[in-house]
Design an enzyme around this catalytic site. Structure first.
Site, mmCIF file in Angstrom:
data_model
loop_
_atom_site.group_PDB
_atom_site.id
_atom_site.type_symbol
_atom_site.label_atom_id
_atom_site.label_comp_id
_atom_site.label_asym_id
_atom_site.label_seq_id
_atom_site.Cartn_x
_atom_site.Cartn_y
_atom_site.Cartn_z
ATOM 1 N N LYS A 165 0.986 11.409 1.850
ATOM 2 C CA LYS A 165 0.439 11.805 2.691
ATOM 3 C C LYS A 165 0.928 11.213 4.075
ATOM 4 O O LYS A 165 1.512 10.617 4.352
ATOM 5 C CB LYS A 165 -1.005 10.424 2.357
ATOM 6 N N ALA A 203 -2.103 11.837 10.682
ATOM 7 C CA ALA A 203 -2.531 13.249 12.008
ATOM 8 C C ALA A 203 -1.309 14.589 11.522
ATOM 9 O O ALA A 203 -1.522 15.374 11.513
ATOM 10 C CB ALA A 203 -2.376 12.664 13.160
ATOM 11 N N GLY A 257 -9.762 3.361 4.721
ATOM 12 C CA GLY A 257 -10.719 4.258 4.344
ATOM 13 C C GLY A 257 -10.131 5.964 3.957
ATOM 14 O O GLY A 257 -10.545 6.925 3.062
ATOM 15 N N ASP A 273 -7.990 7.032 0.791
ATOM 16 C CA ASP A 273 -9.199 7.211 -0.640
ATOM 17 C C ASP A 273 -10.539 8.398 -0.007
ATOM 18 O O ASP A 273 -10.251 9.206 -1.036
ATOM 19 C CB ASP A 273 -10.902 5.603 -0.522
HETATM 20 O O1 CKP Z 1 -5.980 3.337 2.478
HETATM 21 P P1 CKP Z 1 -7.628 3.279 2.842
HETATM 22 O O2 CKP Z 1 -7.693 2.829 4.427
HETATM 23 O O3 CKP Z 1 -7.981 3.851 2.494
HETATM 24 O O4 CKP Z 1 -7.718 1.705 1.982
HETATM 25 C C1 CKP Z 1 -9.337 1.573 2.127
HETATM 26 C C2 CKP Z 1 -9.657 0.224 1.131
HETATM 27 O O5 CKP Z 1 -10.042 -1.798 -1.235
HETATM 28 C C3 CKP Z 1 -11.129 -0.768 1.736
HETATM 29 O O6 CKP Z 1 -12.078 -0.450 1.572
HETATM 30 C C4 CKP Z 1 -10.085 -2.181 1.600
HETATM 31 O O7 CKP Z 1 -11.650 -3.069 1.110
HETATM 32 C C5 CKP Z 1 -9.163 -1.751 0.498
HETATM 33 O O8 CKP Z 1 -8.743 0.155 0.865
HETATM 34 C C6 CKP Z 1 -8.164 -3.341 0.522
HETATM 35 O O9 CKP Z 1 -8.712 -3.831 -0.820
HETATM 36 O O10 CKP Z 1 -7.536 -2.843 1.164
HETATM 37 MG MG MG Z 2 -4.436 4.039 1.205
#
Ligand code: CKP
Ligand code: MG
Length: 311
Positions: free
Chosen positions: A224, A227, A253, A256
């Site tokens: 990934k 941008a 997020g 995810d």
């Molecule tokens: O890699 P991402 O920004 O998609 O992940 C975000 C999530 O679970 C967020 O919801 C947060 O609670 C977490 O990653 C974490 O435990 O850091």
């Molecule tokens: Mg991530």
């Protein structure tokens, strides 16, 4: 119908509604966070079946997690644990600067053990999706993840891993030692450039990173690039997926969301090009809305960002 299973910790997120220092006090919104449940919700909103396995506290926050996931159509298979739910505190220091802090020691989610993994459910899954966060929570969660991989590998499920390195939970060295043996057993790996370098050191080149991951075992590697979109090597074929241009509101997020878009289309039997396109669309929804998963689209809403630019 084929379904996805994921294993992890869902947190309670407390987010300041207005920009400014939390040290002055604030109005906080209570919601949910957690990479694995974010993916489960994303898949469910696109019409896919998703099962989330984890431990939740016996109090109102545990009830909130289960109620919210079930409201989103996710099957939540949870063991109740006397320990508290983890908290994620989100300060919006200025309109554009977010600061987060975990309150994440001796919590319910980290109480997960291999006995919490229902064999029949994992064995019946088309996809097992994991992230590098769960093994970072402790020995029990790490063993639970290994148990899930053992079952899924025996059953022939597609095993997917988002490296999701969290420097607040462990060092790069610890992450590499724990995640490399896991990664070798996966079919599909999602990683940012920095995350991919944990497995494939010495390069920033997306193609080299993807080939390096492929050489460790997985037949699919998705790098990934924010941008700049994503580069994927899937069954030996390179794919480039541009990002959907949107105004960035909150990028947490996005990873995810991207994984959810990809995996929902995989469950639906769609080809790589459509998996990557939907992944990019979900990433765009996640970054252009507040919250880690709240802004994710239903299938009928994908068209809102498809071929459009909301700048
Ligand atoms: O890699 P991402 O920004 O998609 O992940 C975000 C999530 O679970 C967020 O919801 C947060 O609670 C977490 O990653 C974490 O435990 O850091
Ligand atoms: Mg991530």
């Amino acid at each position: 119908t084929p379904y996805l299973v994921t294993v992890g910790e869902t947190l309670a997120a407390l987010s300041a509604s207005q920009p400014g220092p939390l040290s002055l006090g604030a109005d906080l919104r209570l919601g949910l966070a957690g990479a694995e449940s974010n993916v489960a919700v994303g898949v469910s909103r696109l019409g896919g079946r998703a099962v989330w396995i984890g431990r939740v506290s016996e109090d109102a926050l545990g009830d909130l997690i289960l109620r919210e996931l079930r409201a989103e159509g996710v099957t939540a298979l949870a063991v109740r644990d006397p320990a508290p739910t983890s908290l994620l505190l989100k300060e919006r220091r200025t309109a554009g600067h977010h600061r987060t802090r975990y309150y994440r020691t001796r919590t319910a989610g980290a109480g997960l053990t291999p006995q919490d993994i229902p064999e029949d459910v994992v064995a019946g899954a088309a996809v097992l999706h994991l992230t590098g966060i769960t093994p970072a929570l402790g020995d029990g969660p790490a063993k639970a993840v290994t148990r899930a991989v053992d079952i899924a590998a025996d059953a022939g499920a597609t095993i997917s891993l988002d490296i999701n390195f969290r420097s607040l939970l462990w060092s790069e060295e610890e992450a590499r030692n724990a995640l490399l043996p896991l990664l070798r057993r996966c079919d599909l790996v999602f990683a940012g450039v920095h995350e991919a370098r944990l497995a494939v050191p010495g390069t920033d080149d997306p193609g080299e990173l993807a080939r390096g991951i492929r050489d460790l075992g997985p037949s699919g590697a998705v790098i990934k690039l924010g941008a700049e979109g994503a580069f994927a090597l899937l069954d030996g074929q390179p794919h480039r997926q541009p990002a959907i241009p949107v105004r960035v509101h909150d990028s947490v997020g996005a990873g995810d969301a991207f994984a959810a878009g990809y995996l929902a289309e995989l469950l639906a039997g769609e080809p790589p090009e459509q998996r990557l396109r939907t992944a990019a669309l979900l990433g765009a929804f996640a970054v252009s809305t507040a919250g880690d998963w709240e802004g994710l689209p239903r299938r009928s809403e994908l068209a809102l960002l498809d071929h459009h630019d909301d700048n």
